[in-house]
Motif scaffolding. Structure first.
Motif, PDB file in Angstrom:
ATOM      1  N   CYS A  62      64.392  62.321 -16.532  1.00  0.00           N
ATOM      2  CA  CYS A  62      64.876  62.547 -15.166  1.00  0.00           C
ATOM      3  C   CYS A  62      64.198  61.591 -14.193  1.00  0.00           C
ATOM      4  O   CYS A  62      64.854  60.994 -13.339  1.00  0.00           O
ATOM      5  CB  CYS A  62      64.628  63.995 -14.744  1.00  0.00           C
ATOM      6  N   TRP A  88      66.002  58.785 -11.800  1.00  0.00           N
ATOM      7  CA  TRP A  88      65.816  58.731 -10.351  1.00  0.00           C
ATOM      8  C   TRP A  88      65.125  57.435  -9.932  1.00  0.00           C
ATOM      9  O   TRP A  88      65.369  56.920  -8.851  1.00  0.00           O
ATOM     10  CB  TRP A  88      65.034  59.942  -9.866  1.00  0.00           C
ATOM     11  N   LEU A 146      63.453  70.428  -8.769  1.00  0.00           N
ATOM     12  CA  LEU A 146      64.233  69.378  -9.426  1.00  0.00           C
ATOM     13  C   LEU A 146      63.756  69.129 -10.852  1.00  0.00           C
ATOM     14  O   LEU A 146      64.474  68.509 -11.640  1.00  0.00           O
ATOM     15  CB  LEU A 146      64.151  68.076  -8.621  1.00  0.00           C
ATOM     16  N   ILE A 200      66.161  70.150 -13.722  1.00  0.00           N
ATOM     17  CA  ILE A 200      67.451  69.500 -13.914  1.00  0.00           C
ATOM     18  C   ILE A 200      67.488  68.802 -15.269  1.00  0.00           C
ATOM     19  O   ILE A 200      66.541  68.104 -15.629  1.00  0.00           O
ATOM     20  CB  ILE A 200      67.710  68.480 -12.780  1.00  0.00           C
ATOM     21  N   ALA A 214      70.646  64.231 -13.897  1.00  0.00           N
ATOM     22  CA  ALA A 214      69.837  63.333 -13.066  1.00  0.00           C
ATOM     23  C   ALA A 214      70.397  61.921 -13.064  1.00  0.00           C
ATOM     24  O   ALA A 214      70.130  61.150 -12.136  1.00  0.00           O
ATOM     25  CB  ALA A 214      68.397  63.322 -13.560  1.00  0.00           C
ATOM     26  N   SER A 228      72.336  60.639  -7.023  1.00  0.00           N
ATOM     27  CA  SER A 228      71.519  61.763  -6.552  1.00  0.00           C
ATOM     28  C   SER A 228      71.126  61.668  -5.094  1.00  0.00           C
ATOM     29  O   SER A 228      70.063  62.152  -4.714  1.00  0.00           O
ATOM     30  CB  SER A 228      70.249  61.845  -7.412  1.00  0.00           C
ATOM     31  N   CYS A 248      70.326  65.015  -3.736  1.00  0.00           N
ATOM     32  CA  CYS A 248      69.012  65.540  -4.133  1.00  0.00           C
ATOM     33  C   CYS A 248      67.919  64.993  -3.235  1.00  0.00           C
ATOM     34  O   CYS A 248      67.007  65.718  -2.838  1.00  0.00           O
ATOM     35  CB  CYS A 248      68.693  65.191  -5.585  1.00  0.00           C
TER      36      CYS A 248
END
Length: 179
Positions: free
Chosen positions: A110, A114, A133, A136, A141, A145, A148
């Motif tokens: 994840c 990101w 988070l 997730i 992910a 995002s 998010c």
């Protein structure tokens, strides 16, 4: 409604909005005692492991279960400490103790997803603001995002506000009848 009440209401809304904007764009201060790395293996447990486990408010499950055991919670914290730093991992566990029950195998994929979208520091800061988070799954992910990231600011700003909002709500109800 009187003009004075309207002015006070508008001023309160401006102050609340300004507080969220100012906190949302404050510089991120890193005060970790360890370096973080996405691909480096950690050879020994975090020095803050025992403190993190003492923060965990739930009873540990028996060792034959998949999550919530002392071993799985320790592994999750050590993985958080490896990816985010010891102090930041402890802060996240204090904010969201149930994060120790999330599958630690998902933490690195994840964060990598990101990091591709926002960069390493921004991705780490996003998760620090909203440790929820961590739960997730990696496939989710990998999707764009931006929401998010935006909601992590909202979560960070509103986390300390429930008591303030409750008092404000009660005052609003009490003053609504005073016309």
């Amino acid at each position: 409604m009187t003009p004075r009440f309207k002015l006070a209401n508008a001023l309160a809304m401006v102050v609340l909005f300004a507080a969220t904007v100012v906190d949302g764009f404050a510089p991120i201060v890193h005060n970790s005692r360890t370096e973080t790395s996405l691909h480096a293996a950690r050879s020994k447990p975090s020095p803050l492991l025992e403190e993190a486990l003492s923060v965990y408010p739930f009873q540990f499950r028996p060792d034959d279960e998949k999550s919530g055991t002392k071993v799985s919670c320790s592994a999750a914290f050590n993985e958080l400490a490896r990816l985010y730093g010891d102090e930041e991992a402890l802060a996240m566990v204090k904010i969201e103790p149930s994060s120790l029950r999330f599958p630690s195998d998902n933490f690195e994929p994840c964060l990598e997803a990101w990091t591709e979208q926002f960069g390493l520091e921004s991705a780490q800061a996003m998760v620090r603001r909203n440790p929820g988070l961590l739960g997730i799954p990696p496939w989710q992910a990998e999707k764009p995002s931006e929401s998010c990231m935006a909601l992590s600011y909202v979560v960070a700003v509103t986390r300390p506000l429930p008591k303030i909002l409750a008092v404000g709500g009660i005052l609003a109800i009490l003053t609504a009848g005073l016309r």
